[in-house]
Structures are given as structure tokens and as C-alpha cells.
Design a protein around this motif. Structure first.
Motif, mmCIF file in Angstrom:
data_model
loop_
_atom_site.group_PDB
_atom_site.id
_atom_site.type_symbol
_atom_site.label_atom_id
_atom_site.label_comp_id
_atom_site.label_asym_id
_atom_site.label_seq_id
_atom_site.Cartn_x
_atom_site.Cartn_y
_atom_site.Cartn_z
ATOM 1 N N UNK A 93 0.866 -1.176 0.000
ATOM 2 C CA UNK A 93 0.000 0.000 0.000
ATOM 3 C C UNK A 93 0.903 1.225 0.000
ATOM 4 N N UNK A 94 0.641 2.133 -0.925
ATOM 5 C CA UNK A 94 1.455 3.342 -1.045
ATOM 6 C C UNK A 94 0.571 4.565 -0.813
ATOM 7 N N UNK A 95 0.946 5.349 0.187
ATOM 8 C CA UNK A 95 0.184 6.573 0.455
ATOM 9 C C UNK A 95 1.129 7.737 0.660
ATOM 10 N N UNK A 96 0.633 8.929 0.386
ATOM 11 C CA UNK A 96 1.381 10.159 0.633
ATOM 12 C C UNK A 96 0.676 10.951 1.713
ATOM 13 N N UNK A 97 1.461 11.465 2.662
ATOM 14 C CA UNK A 97 0.907 12.199 3.797
ATOM 15 C C UNK A 97 1.466 13.605 3.856
ATOM 16 N N UNK A 98 0.616 14.543 4.232
ATOM 17 C CA UNK A 98 1.071 15.854 4.675
ATOM 18 C C UNK A 98 1.400 15.704 6.150
ATOM 19 N N UNK A 99 2.679 15.606 6.537
ATOM 20 C CA UNK A 99 3.036 15.151 7.886
ATOM 21 C C UNK A 99 2.553 16.045 9.021
ATOM 22 N N UNK A 100 2.609 17.356 8.841
ATOM 23 C CA UNK A 100 2.169 18.236 9.925
ATOM 24 C C UNK A 100 0.677 18.103 10.180
ATOM 25 N N UNK A 101 -0.073 17.750 9.150
ATOM 26 C CA UNK A 101 -1.524 17.627 9.271
ATOM 27 C C UNK A 101 -1.954 16.295 9.878
ATOM 28 N N UNK A 102 -1.111 15.276 9.746
ATOM 29 C CA UNK A 102 -1.486 13.933 10.198
ATOM 30 C C UNK A 102 -0.725 13.489 11.437
ATOM 31 N N UNK A 103 0.018 14.411 12.037
ATOM 32 C CA UNK A 103 0.928 14.056 13.122
ATOM 33 C C UNK A 103 0.217 13.436 14.325
ATOM 34 N N UNK A 104 -1.045 13.777 14.557
ATOM 35 C CA UNK A 104 -1.722 13.325 15.774
ATOM 36 C C UNK A 104 -2.419 11.981 15.612
ATOM 37 N N UNK A 105 -2.470 11.410 14.412
ATOM 38 C CA UNK A 105 -3.201 10.152 14.260
ATOM 39 C C UNK A 105 -2.522 9.104 13.396
ATOM 40 N N UNK A 106 -1.490 9.475 12.628
ATOM 41 C CA UNK A 106 -0.955 8.532 11.653
ATOM 42 C C UNK A 106 -0.369 7.280 12.304
ATOM 43 N N UNK A 107 0.351 7.429 13.405
ATOM 44 C CA UNK A 107 0.966 6.259 14.035
ATOM 45 C C UNK A 107 -0.100 5.272 14.525
ATOM 46 N N UNK A 108 -1.179 5.802 15.076
ATOM 47 C CA UNK A 108 -2.258 4.936 15.556
ATOM 48 C C UNK A 108 -2.919 4.186 14.407
ATOM 49 N N UNK A 109 -3.186 4.876 13.315
ATOM 50 C CA UNK A 109 -3.812 4.229 12.161
ATOM 51 C C UNK A 109 -2.901 3.159 11.573
ATOM 52 N N UNK A 110 -1.604 3.428 11.523
ATOM 53 C CA UNK A 110 -0.655 2.449 10.980
ATOM 54 C C UNK A 110 -0.570 1.225 11.878
ATOM 55 N N UNK A 111 -0.570 1.416 13.191
ATOM 56 C CA UNK A 111 -0.539 0.263 14.101
ATOM 57 C C UNK A 111 -1.748 -0.633 13.890
#
Length: 299
Positions: A93-111
Motif C-alpha cells: 500500500x502506497x500513500x502520501x501524507x502531509x506530515x504536519x496535518x497527520x501528526x496526531x493520528x498517523x501512528x495509531x492508524x498504521x498500528x
């Protein structure tokens, strides 16, 4: 037209020469050259110009390469999707993130995704609208998570709102402009514009124009979170970021939100995908986790 001919052509384009492409694919140089020639014969045009330095694309090659990348990427995605429909949790799965916008939830979603799909590789790229649109059109991304500076054509893209984010003007904690309360005090500040894809962020233009001011020109524009942080921490630069970014434990001790009296805008965060390229089952699982985690948070 055989897929192996298209793959040989794209490898030649990517690696800059027949020789390098043959080495990368573990094939002979004459065999690789023959495949490119067969493709040119099938199309009736020259795709590459050969020289001692390697190859350059002709106008036909440039046009064909754009479509060819989509063909190869979609074929790979189709093969993975069939395997996933058979019950196999595999693929990429390949996704692109705007890191400052996703900083509060990306790690949880990936886990959560890795719990459900431990055999699937996840490739995460950093970027904003301009980079995301380019890669989505090439078929090299499943989806992107980004703010949008300009509306995307509805016929080409499917856009879904994930969050509405309060924005803040941020600088380093001991920065020169940390106590400024009004936008008029910041017109001469060294502004860092983050990833707009233009010389001046449209969000910045609208903000300053609303209060009868000209948007300050950027001293620097950044598409990378790493370079954004480095520039903020080593200068008196100020920038407009999602307020939640500065509240994260990693950054709360080094960055501060300016106490601006004027109301600052909100900005939406979107999940973006190509309409003609539906998500595979496993990319749909990741997108589902992103939706649920983003919806559970309040700014």
C-alpha cells in the motif's frame, strides 16, 4: 503489446540507459535493447534517442512514458487485488501524507493496519497537493492525505473530508516574533511557506487580504517536515501550520503558537484517490482506519 516490453522501456527511462536497465532487471543488454526496439516497431515511432551517454526520450517517448507508468502500476495493483480477494493479505500500500496535518493520528492508524495486515508492506511518502496529484495521476499511489490549496477535478479525483484543522502561526519558543499579537507585526517577518506549490500559499494570501494586508513573500518554501523544523529552530522564521502540530509532545518544548488576536482560518484535511483506480482490499483497510482515527480526534 506485451507488458514485458513496456517494463523494459520504463526501466530504460528510469535508469538512463539500456545497459543500466538490463543490469537492474538481470537481463542481457542485447535482449533489453531488442525489447525497446520491438516496442518502437509496434508503435511505429522512436521512443528514445540513443547516445554514448545513454538515452533521452523523444516527444513520443515522453507521452508514452506517462501512460506506460499507469499501465504497469495498475497491472501490479490488479494482480495484488486478485490475490487479496482470494483471502491473501499481501502486496504493497502506497500513500502520501502531509506530515504536519497527520501528526496526531498517523501512528495509531498504521498500528491498527499492521495488526490487521501484518504481511502487507506500507510505503509512506511525504508531500502536499502538488506532489500527491502528480503521483496519483501516474498511478504510483493508492491514495493521499493532504490539505488542498485548489479544488481538484471531480471527474478525475474522489475527495473525502477527514478533519477540519484550526491553523496557528508558529515560531521557535525563544524566537524574535513569539510575542506578536497582530498580523501587521509580521509583514516583515521571515515567513516559511509550507508546501503550497506556489510562491505564496493561497491560505496566507486569503488570511492577510481579509484584514486588508498584502501577504508577505516567503523567504523559503518547504515540502519537507524535516527541513521545516530545521529552519524554524535555527532562525526567527514564522509559519502557518495546523495548531495541533505545535501541541505534540515532540515539538511543544521547542515551538510556540503566537497569540494572534485576529481570527485565523481553519483548513480541511482530505483523503484523495483517483476515481478510475479503486482501492484494493488492503488499501481500503488502511483508508478505513485513517477515517475512523481521524474522526475520533478533535482539534
Amino acid at each position: 503489446m506485451k507488458l514485458e516490453l513496456i517494463e523494459a522501456f520504463l526501466a530504460t527511462v528510469t535508469h538512463g540507459s539500456i545497459r543500466a536497465a538490463a543490469k537492474h532487471l538481470g537481463q542481457s543488454q542485447p535482449g533489453m535493447s531488442k525489447k525497446v526496439r520491438q516496442l518502437e516497431e509496434a508503435l511505429g515511432v522512436s521512443l528514445v534517442k540513443r547516445s554514448a551517454r545513454g538515452v533521452d526520450l523523444t516527444q513520443y517517448g515522453e507521452a508514452f512514458a506517462r501512460r506506460a507508468r499507469i499501465i504497469v502500476n495498475e497491472t501490479q495493483r490488479a494482480v495484488s487485488e486478485v490475490a487479496q480477494l482470494r483471502g491473501e493479505r499481501e502486496g504493497v500500500v502506497r500513500m502520501m501524507l502531509a506530515p504536519a496535518s497527520s501528526v496526531d493520528w498517523v501512528a495509531r492508524a498504521v498500528r491498527l493496519f499492521q495488526r490487521d495486515c501484518p504481511g502487507v508492506r506500507l510505503d509512506i511518502y511525504e508531500g502536499m497537493q502538488e506532489q500527491a496529484v502528480e503521483r496519483l495521476r501516474a498511478g504510483s499511489l493508492d491514495f493521499a492525505v493532504s490539505p488542498l490549496w485548489q479544488a481538484l477535478p471531480d471527474s478525475e479525483f474522489q475527495v473525502e473530508t477527514l478533519q477540519s484543522m484550526r491553523m496557528a502561526i508558529v515560531t521557535r519558543r525563544d524566537g524574535r516574533y513569539r510575542h506578536c499579537r497582530h498580523l501587521t507585526e509580521l509583514t516583515a517577518a521571515p515567513w516559511l511557506h509550507v508546501g503550497a506549490g506556489t510562491h505564496v500559499s493561497p491560505l496566507m494570501v486569503d488570511l492577510f487580504r481579509h484584514f486588508g494586508l498584502n501577504a508577505p513573500p516567503p523567504q523559503m518554501e518547504s515540502y519537507s517536515l524535516t527541513s521545516t523544523l530545521a529552519f524554524l529552530l535555527d532562525s526567527d522564521a514564522v509559519t502557518l501550520l495546523p495548531a495541533k502540530f505545535g501541541r505534540q509532545p515532540l515539538y511543544a518544548d521547542v515551538l510556540t503558537e503566537l497569540p494572534i488576536a485576529e481570527p485565523l482560518p481553519t483548513q480541511n484535511l482530505y483523503l484523495v484517490q483517483r476515481r478510475e483506480s479503486p482501492l484494493t482490499p488492503v488499501s481500503g483497510i488502511l483508508a478505513g482506519h485513517i477515517r475512523r482515527v481521524a474522526a475520533s480526534l478533535t482539534d
